[in-house]
Each structure stands twice: as structure tokens, then as C-alpha cells.
Design a protein around this motif. Structure first.
Motif, short mmCIF file in Angstrom:
data_model
loop_
_atom_site.label_atom_id
_atom_site.label_comp_id
_atom_site.label_asym_id
_atom_site.label_seq_id
_atom_site.Cartn_x
_atom_site.Cartn_y
_atom_site.Cartn_z
N VAL A 51 54.61 40.45 35.22
CA VAL A 51 54.40 41.31 36.40
C VAL A 51 52.90 41.45 36.62
N LYS A 52 52.48 41.59 37.87
CA LYS A 52 51.07 41.69 38.19
C LYS A 52 50.77 42.88 39.11
N PRO A 53 50.90 44.08 38.58
CA PRO A 53 50.50 45.21 39.42
C PRO A 53 48.98 45.27 39.53
N ASN A 54 48.46 45.80 40.64
CA ASN A 54 47.04 46.16 40.63
C ASN A 54 46.95 47.54 39.97
N LEU A 55 45.74 48.01 39.82
CA LEU A 55 45.54 49.26 39.08
C LEU A 55 46.33 50.42 39.70
N ILE A 110 47.25 43.37 34.80
CA ILE A 110 46.85 44.45 35.71
C ILE A 110 45.55 44.03 36.36
N SER A 111 45.58 43.85 37.67
CA SER A 111 44.36 43.42 38.36
C SER A 111 43.57 44.64 38.81
N CYS A 112 42.25 44.54 38.65
CA CYS A 112 41.38 45.70 38.85
C CYS A 112 40.29 45.40 39.87
N GLY A 113 40.64 44.70 40.94
CA GLY A 113 39.66 44.42 41.98
C GLY A 113 38.44 43.70 41.41
N ARG A 114 37.26 44.19 41.78
CA ARG A 114 36.03 43.52 41.33
C ARG A 114 35.83 43.57 39.81
N ASP A 115 36.56 44.47 39.14
CA ASP A 115 36.46 44.55 37.68
C ASP A 115 37.36 43.53 36.98
N GLY A 116 37.96 42.65 37.75
CA GLY A 116 38.74 41.56 37.15
C GLY A 116 40.14 41.97 36.78
N LEU A 117 40.55 41.61 35.59
CA LEU A 117 41.93 41.90 35.19
C LEU A 117 42.01 42.17 33.70
N VAL A 166 30.31 39.62 41.93
CA VAL A 166 31.18 40.42 42.78
C VAL A 166 31.03 39.88 44.20
N LEU A 167 32.16 39.65 44.86
CA LEU A 167 32.10 39.05 46.18
C LEU A 167 32.41 40.08 47.25
N THR A 168 31.86 39.86 48.43
CA THR A 168 32.25 40.68 49.56
C THR A 168 33.02 39.78 50.51
N GLY A 222 44.94 39.62 50.01
CA GLY A 222 45.40 38.32 49.53
C GLY A 222 44.77 37.90 48.21
N ALA A 223 43.84 38.68 47.70
CA ALA A 223 43.24 38.34 46.40
C ALA A 223 44.32 38.36 45.31
N GLY A 224 45.16 39.38 45.35
CA GLY A 224 46.24 39.47 44.37
C GLY A 224 47.20 38.30 44.48
N ASP A 225 47.44 37.84 45.70
CA ASP A 225 48.35 36.71 45.90
C ASP A 225 47.75 35.42 45.32
N MET A 233 40.01 32.02 41.20
CA MET A 233 40.73 31.77 42.45
C MET A 233 40.91 33.05 43.27
N SER A 234 41.13 34.16 42.60
CA SER A 234 41.28 35.40 43.38
C SER A 234 39.95 35.84 43.95
N ALA A 235 38.87 35.63 43.21
CA ALA A 235 37.55 35.95 43.77
C ALA A 235 37.26 35.02 44.95
N1 LIG Z 1 35.15 42.02 45.27
C1 LIG Z 1 35.66 41.16 44.38
N2 LIG Z 1 34.84 40.29 43.74
C2 LIG Z 1 35.34 39.41 42.85
N3 LIG Z 1 36.64 39.32 42.54
C3 LIG Z 1 37.51 40.15 43.15
C4 LIG Z 1 37.06 41.11 44.10
N4 LIG Z 1 38.16 41.78 44.55
C5 LIG Z 1 39.23 41.26 43.90
N5 LIG Z 1 38.84 40.27 43.06
C6 LIG Z 1 39.73 39.45 42.22
O1 LIG Z 1 41.03 39.47 42.77
C7 LIG Z 1 41.97 39.96 41.82
C8 LIG Z 1 43.06 40.74 42.53
O2 LIG Z 1 42.48 41.79 43.28
P1 LIG Z 1 43.13 43.24 43.31
O3 LIG Z 1 42.45 44.01 44.39
O4 LIG Z 1 43.10 43.82 41.95
O5 LIG Z 1 44.66 42.93 43.64
P2 LIG Z 1 45.55 43.19 44.94
O6 LIG Z 1 45.03 42.25 45.97
O7 LIG Z 1 46.93 42.85 44.49
O8 LIG Z 1 45.37 44.64 45.29
C9 LIG Z 1 41.14 40.74 40.81
O9 LIG Z 1 41.79 40.72 39.55
C10 LIG Z 1 39.83 39.97 40.79
O10 LIG Z 1 39.92 38.86 39.93
#
Ligand SMILES: Nc1ncnc2c1ncn2[C@@H]1O[C@H](COP(=O)(O)OP(=O)(O)O)[C@@H](O)[C@H]1O
Ligand SMILES: [Mg+2]
Length: 329
Positions: free
Chosen positions: A181-185, A232-239, A255-257, A262-265, A291-293
């Protein structure tokens, strides 16, 4: 083939606006794009971009459904589309220079007969599927335990099933012991917050961010609820990955802007591909993060910037985390 199930696909409408969205005021839209989306479709698009064999199974209806059919075919994605009586929904994302604001429609009302037809089609794909991805919300009328049922069917056929969902559908799916399973935080927090008071973790949504140890502990709890592996994906903090073979933290050096929708996908797509190709966890997670970044760097959901992916990949930091029981020894 990798089977991506999309019970509630959407025509994704993206508005670009030149300045930050201000509630209650009007905004000039500088660019409009429209395309077949929904999490399962986005997962399939990324897999297709990576040259992985992929098939979409979706519920579609009306003009939106036709747009999904056309969009998938234009992307060269094999599709099995089960028609429902009401139209496929739209989602509207407003992208301003700082952020993305999303409006999600609930989706068409699905009848019992529609749902039965979908389940029958699902069974028919299991003889060729190497892995199943179940992602996204459920449209009204689909039973809340739909993902549990499909997970059971898939895994009874010996196929690993990955679930990317939230709320009741995720909670119930855990009982079927999904491969991953891949919940975000936020999704992990609300899952555990709903189930029990978990060391305050479930209540911290929107306040201070949890520590890495707390996230690992949350992953462990979700594993105890049934999932074999938890990312558990944590946005810019990775996973944070809590797996059957160990725990890891993986994060991009950069960190990307851009458009985080769709990052989670993209992460799910990378993990699915890494699973069927048998990559060891650290490399699977490295691919997932790069790939998610790279999906954030691409302006549209369901697409990754392959140049950015290749640039980021070597710099992803993957750290194995010591388990508490190992530290005690
Ligand atoms: N600003 C960012 N810079 C770099 N990588 C990111 C950024 N935002 C998301 N990611 C990557 O995308 C993954 C999924 O993003 P996240 O926001 O946690 O999931 P979801 O899209 O499901 O809410 C993260 O684990 C991370 O690897
Ligand atoms: Mg997500």
C-alpha cells in the motif's frame, strides 16, 4: 501485463493561472489542457512511458467516457472499458505559480449490475496479469470494500496487488493482505487516526510534522493491519518504506517545483515495475523517488520528465533504517 484498475477515471482539466489563487476573486486562465486521467490512468501512462506492458480496466460513461477511450488509445494504452449509465467525471486542477488547487467530482452512480460486470472483467484479466494496481477513489454505488474484494481475487490467483487509496476503501483492503500500500503522509495519518489513537500520530495532521521514527512506526502499524509492504510518501521529504525485508528512507537530493499532482501515481508506477522486474528494494525505491520527482517537473499529471529522472537518479539518497529489535541486541 500490468493491470491498472481505475474505477473512477476522470477527464482532467488543468487551468494555468498567472498569479496565486485568491478565494472569492476571479482569475484569468492563461492555459487550458484536458486529458484522460484519474490515478489508475496516470499510473498506466507512466508505465507506458517506461515501455512496460500495461492494460487499464476502467468504468466509463457518457462523453467523458468517450474522452477516456480516445485518450488511452492515443497514448497507446490497451484498455478494457466497462460502460456505466452516468457520465465519467471531471477533475479541475488550478495551477498557480506556487501551488495546485484541485476540485474532485464524485463520479457517476454505478449500479450493482455495472459493478458485477467490472468484477467479471477483472477476473478475465487475471490469467495474463503479472501485477495489479488498484488506485483512486470509488464512484458512488461501488461497495466500500471493493478493493478488498479485488485484492482477494488477484492474490488468490497468485498476483501481487498494490493499493493506492484512502479512507474506508484502504482500511478495508488491508484485511486482504495486499502486497503493497502507498498512502501519502496525510492518508497514513487519517487511516491510523480513524482506527485508533496512535501515539498522537493520527491527530497531528496539519499541525507539526511527524518525525521519521513516527512515520516508520506508522508504517509498522499499517503492516500489522495487513499490508505486506508499506510505502509512506512524504512529498519533498521522499518516502519511508517498511517492507518484509527491511526499512528504508529514500529522498531526492533536489526539491522540485512544478505540478505535484500525479507524483504519487508515478511512484506507484515505478514500484509496480520494480516489483515485476524483481529489483531489490533500494533500487526500487531509488527509481520510485526519481520518477515521482520527475513527475513534479512535468506540467501534466501522468507524465514524467525523463531527462529530470536521469539527472536525479544517481543523487537519490537511500538509507536503510535500523530496526528497533536490532538496536536492542
Ligand atoms: N517537491 C518535490 N520534490 C521532489 N520530489 C517530490 C516532490 N513532491 C513529491 N515528490 C516525490 O513524489 C512522491 C509522492 O509525492 P506525495 O505528495 O507524497 O504523494 P501523493 O501525490 O500521493 O500525495 C514523494 O515520495 C517524492 O518522492
Ligand atoms: Mg496519492
Amino acid at each position: 501485463v500490468l493491470l491498472s484498475v481505475c474505477l473512477n477515471p476522470a477527464v482532467d482539466v488543468t487551468y494555468q493561472v498567472a498569479s496565486t489563487v485568491v478565494p472569492g476573486s476571479s482569475h484569468r486562465v492563461t492555459q487550458v489542457s484536458e486529458r484522460a486521467g484519474g490515478k489508475g490512468v496516470n499510473v498506466a501512462r507512466v508505465l507506458r512511458q517506461l515501455d512496460a506492458p500495461v492494460r487499464v480496466l476502467a468504468l466509463v460513461g457518457g462523453a467523458g467516457g468517450q474522452a477516456i477511450r480516445t485518450g488511452l488509445s492515443a497514448a497507446g494504452i490497451e484498455a478494457d472499458l466497462v460502460e456505466v449509465g452516468e457520465p465519467t467525471r471531471r477533475t479541475v486542477t488550478v495551477v498557480d505559480p506556487l501551488d495546485a488547487t484541485v476540485f474532485n467530482e464524485p463520479g457517476p452512480v454505478v449500479t450493482g449490475a455495472d459493478w458485477a460486470a467490472l468484477v467479471q472483467r477483472f477476473r478475465s484479466h487475471l490469467d495474463v496479469a503479472k501485477l495489479v494496481v488498484l488506485s483512486g477513489s470509488l464512484p458512488p454505488g461501488v461497495p466500500v470494500d471493493a478493493y478488498r474484494m479485488l485484492t482477494e481475487l488477484g492474490q488468490a490467483a497468485g498476483i501481487p496487488v498494490m493499493v493506492d487509496a484512502e479512507g474506508g476503501p484502504l482500511e478495508l483492503a488491508l484485511a486482504a493482505k495486499p502486497y503493497l500500500v502507498k498512502p501519502n503522509l496525510a492518508e497514513a495519518q487519517s487511516l491510523l487516526g480513524n482506527i485508533e489513537s496512535f501515539g498522537g500520530f493520527g491527530n497531528r495532521l496539519g499541525s507539526s510534522s511527524p518525525t521519521r521514527d513516527e512515520i516508520v512506526a506508522a508504517g509498522r502499524r499499517i503492516q500489522a493491519l495487513g499490508a505486506r509492504n508499506v510505502v509512506i510518501s512524504c512529498g519533498r521529504d521522499g518516502l519511508i518504506a517498511v517492507t518484509e525485508d527491511g526499512d528504508w528512507h529514500a529522498v531526492s537530493a533536489e526539491v522540485l517545483t512544478g505540478n505535484p499532482t500525479g507524483a504519487g501515481d508515478a511512484l506507484v508506477a515505478a514500484l509496480a515495475l520494480g516489483t515485476v522486474t524483481g529489483l531489490p528494494w533500494p533500487q526500487r525505491l531509488r527509481d520510485g523517488v526519481s520518477m515521482s520527482a520527475a513527475a513534479v517537473a512535468s506540467p501534466v499529471a501522468g507524465e514524467i520528465d525523463l531527462v529530470v529522472r536521469d539527472r536525479l537518479e544517481p543523487g537519490v539518497r537511500v538509507t536503510q533504517l535500523a530496526r528497533a529489535e536490532e538496536l536492542e541486541r
